[in-house]
Design a protein around this motif. Structure first.
Motif, short mmCIF file in Angstrom:
data_model
loop_
_atom_site.label_atom_id
_atom_site.label_comp_id
_atom_site.label_asym_id
_atom_site.label_seq_id
_atom_site.Cartn_x
_atom_site.Cartn_y
_atom_site.Cartn_z
N ASP A 23 0.81 -1.22 0.00
CA ASP A 23 0.00 0.00 0.00
C ASP A 23 0.85 1.27 0.00
N ILE A 68 3.51 10.47 -11.86
CA ILE A 68 3.88 9.34 -10.99
C ILE A 68 4.46 8.19 -11.82
N LEU A 74 0.41 2.57 -10.40
CA LEU A 74 0.62 3.77 -9.59
C LEU A 74 -0.22 4.94 -10.09
N SER A 126 -3.36 4.86 -11.25
CA SER A 126 -4.69 4.78 -10.64
C SER A 126 -4.63 5.19 -9.17
N GLU A 127 -3.55 4.80 -8.49
CA GLU A 127 -3.44 5.15 -7.07
C GLU A 127 -3.22 6.64 -6.87
N ALA A 128 -2.62 7.32 -7.86
CA ALA A 128 -2.34 8.75 -7.73
C ALA A 128 -3.49 9.61 -8.21
N CYS A 129 -4.52 9.00 -8.80
CA CYS A 129 -5.59 9.80 -9.41
C CYS A 129 -6.57 10.29 -8.34
N ASP A 157 -10.13 9.06 -9.03
CA ASP A 157 -10.37 7.60 -9.10
C ASP A 157 -10.77 7.13 -10.49
#
Lengths: 268, 135
Positions: A55, A172, A218, A220-223, A226
């Motif tokens: 995570d 990212i 990464l 998707s995780e930084a968006c 979402d």
């Protein structure tokens, strides 16, 4: 698990095989990238599992590229998961890094992370900790493709409409190394104006991920909105594989492209 | 070879997003959103992503400037603060407390913002307090 990784890093630094090791450090309760240069001081060394597996992953290859450009003669170590290793291979292929100047220390991702990522290879070729989990198919791509095409377009346009143009997906991305990005090139984008409209912005970036995206997720995780970017780029990767028999980072250990990389399209 | 990441808070607005500033050999070269920050959870806006760019800008003010004979002139903090206090007192005495307003900032701490509003209300006697983070 982390102790095995630390032992390997300590050995690499102590023997002088690497000048520095790019990994993750926990300090004051937060985890971020860090360059370890002293094998005797690996305080706070972590592998990025805080509350759940993986995570707190960061694009460590980006830091590796930046430091390597400043110190081209030095050999550096880097912590890699399966996706990071695919990234390294592709970065070697595209002359962004020199394989002889990089020593990777691999960890295998647990099954829970491989499941969430829908990862086709959740482990590097060599790893010092963890166990090879099973690969997972791109269920997210299948799910969205099961929607009727007109409705599917509406779904995607709805997703893109949420975009705040933060450029986080581009920033990212460990594979976004171009000195000038089309998404802000002066020929395409007037200085001082809002970035190109939807869905051109997203489709431009998606196409530029062809043959490059190593499916680390990464973006998707930084968006902040979402947007399921990873699903979009997974589909792009499927198309490239179908047309060109090439999937970045999955080729042989030397990272060579398959000889029929141009595929059937070249005969057209 | 010295690469460090320094955990800090965005100065652009009042949200308080967290990120690491990347420092390579003494120069700030990049921003990485902090995944463990409870506010921003590894995400940033376009301003936050580029926050490192102003740090070494030659256009940055590095010392107080006072306009003397029509030209901005570098002065000491003491001179700048003395001048500001003197003028503020003159304006207040000539036109009343509400002729002065205070604009606070998202770029400072809660405690500093508390101090400025306290100063406005208690020392100067006005409720004219606003801030730059009207998002």
């Amino acid at each position: 698990m982390v102790e095995k990784v630390k032992a390997r890093v300590q050995e690499l630094l102590a023997s002088g095989k690497v000048k520095g090791f790019i990994g993750l450090r926990e300090l004051h309760g937060h985890i971020g990238p860090y360059l370890f240069t002293d094998g005797g001081d690996l305080d706070g060394f972590v592998i990025g599992d805080r509350k759940a597996a993986g995570d707190t992953r960061y694009p460590l290859n980006t830091q590796l590229i930046m430091i390597s450009r400043q110190y081209p003669e030095e050999t550096l170590g880097v912590l890699v998961r399966g996706c990071d290793e695919r990234g390294l291979k592709t970065l070697f292929n595209t002359n962004q890094l020199k394989p002889e100047k990089v020593v990777s220390v691999g960890i295998a991702c647990p099954q829970e992370l491989a499941d969430v990522c829908e990862c086709m290879k959740p482990f590097p070729e060599e790893f010092v900790a963890g166990e090879a989990s099973e690969a997972r198919p791109f269920g997210s791509v299948e799910r969205i493709e099961s929607i009727e095409i007109g409705e599917r377009l509406k779904v995607w346009l709805g997703e893109f409409a949420k975009c705040i143009k933060c450029y986080g997906c581009r920033n990212i991305c460990p594979m976004c190394y171009c000195p000038e990005c089309t998404l802000e090139a002066k020929d395409f984008q007037a200085v001082g104006s809002i970035a190109s409209e939807n869905p051109i912005f997203h489709l431009t970036r998606a196409l530029h991920m062809a043959g490059r995206c190593i499916d680390c997720g990464l973006c998707s995780e930084a968006c902040p909105a979402d947007i399921p970017l990873r699903t979009l780029y997974k589909k792009i990767a499927d198309i490239v594989d179908l047309e060109f028999q090439y999937r970045p980072g999955y080729q042989d250990s030397k990272g060579k492209m398959s000889p029929n990389v141009l595929g059937e399209a070249a005969k057209h | 070879m010295e690469y460090r990441t320094v955990l800090t808070t965005c100065t652009y607005c009042g949200c308080g997003c967290g990120f690491y500033l990347e420092v390579l050999d003494g120069r700030v070269v990049g921003t990485i959103p902090c995944k463990t920050n409870p506010v921003s959870e590894g995400k940033l806006c376009v301003k936050g992503w580029n926050v490192h760019e102003f740090i070494h800008s030659p256009k940055r003010l590095t010392q107080p400037l006072l306009r003397k004979d029509g030209a901005l002139t570098p002065v000491s903090w003491d001179e700048a603060l003395d001048f500001t206090a003197k003028r503020m007192r003159e304006i207040k005495e000539a036109n009343g407390s509400d002729s002065v307003a205070f604009l606070a900032s998202a770029k400072v701490t809660n405690e500093e913002n508390y101090l400025i509003q306290k100063f406005a209300r208690a020392a100067v006697g006005t409720n004219n307090v606003d801030h730059c983070a009207r998002l």
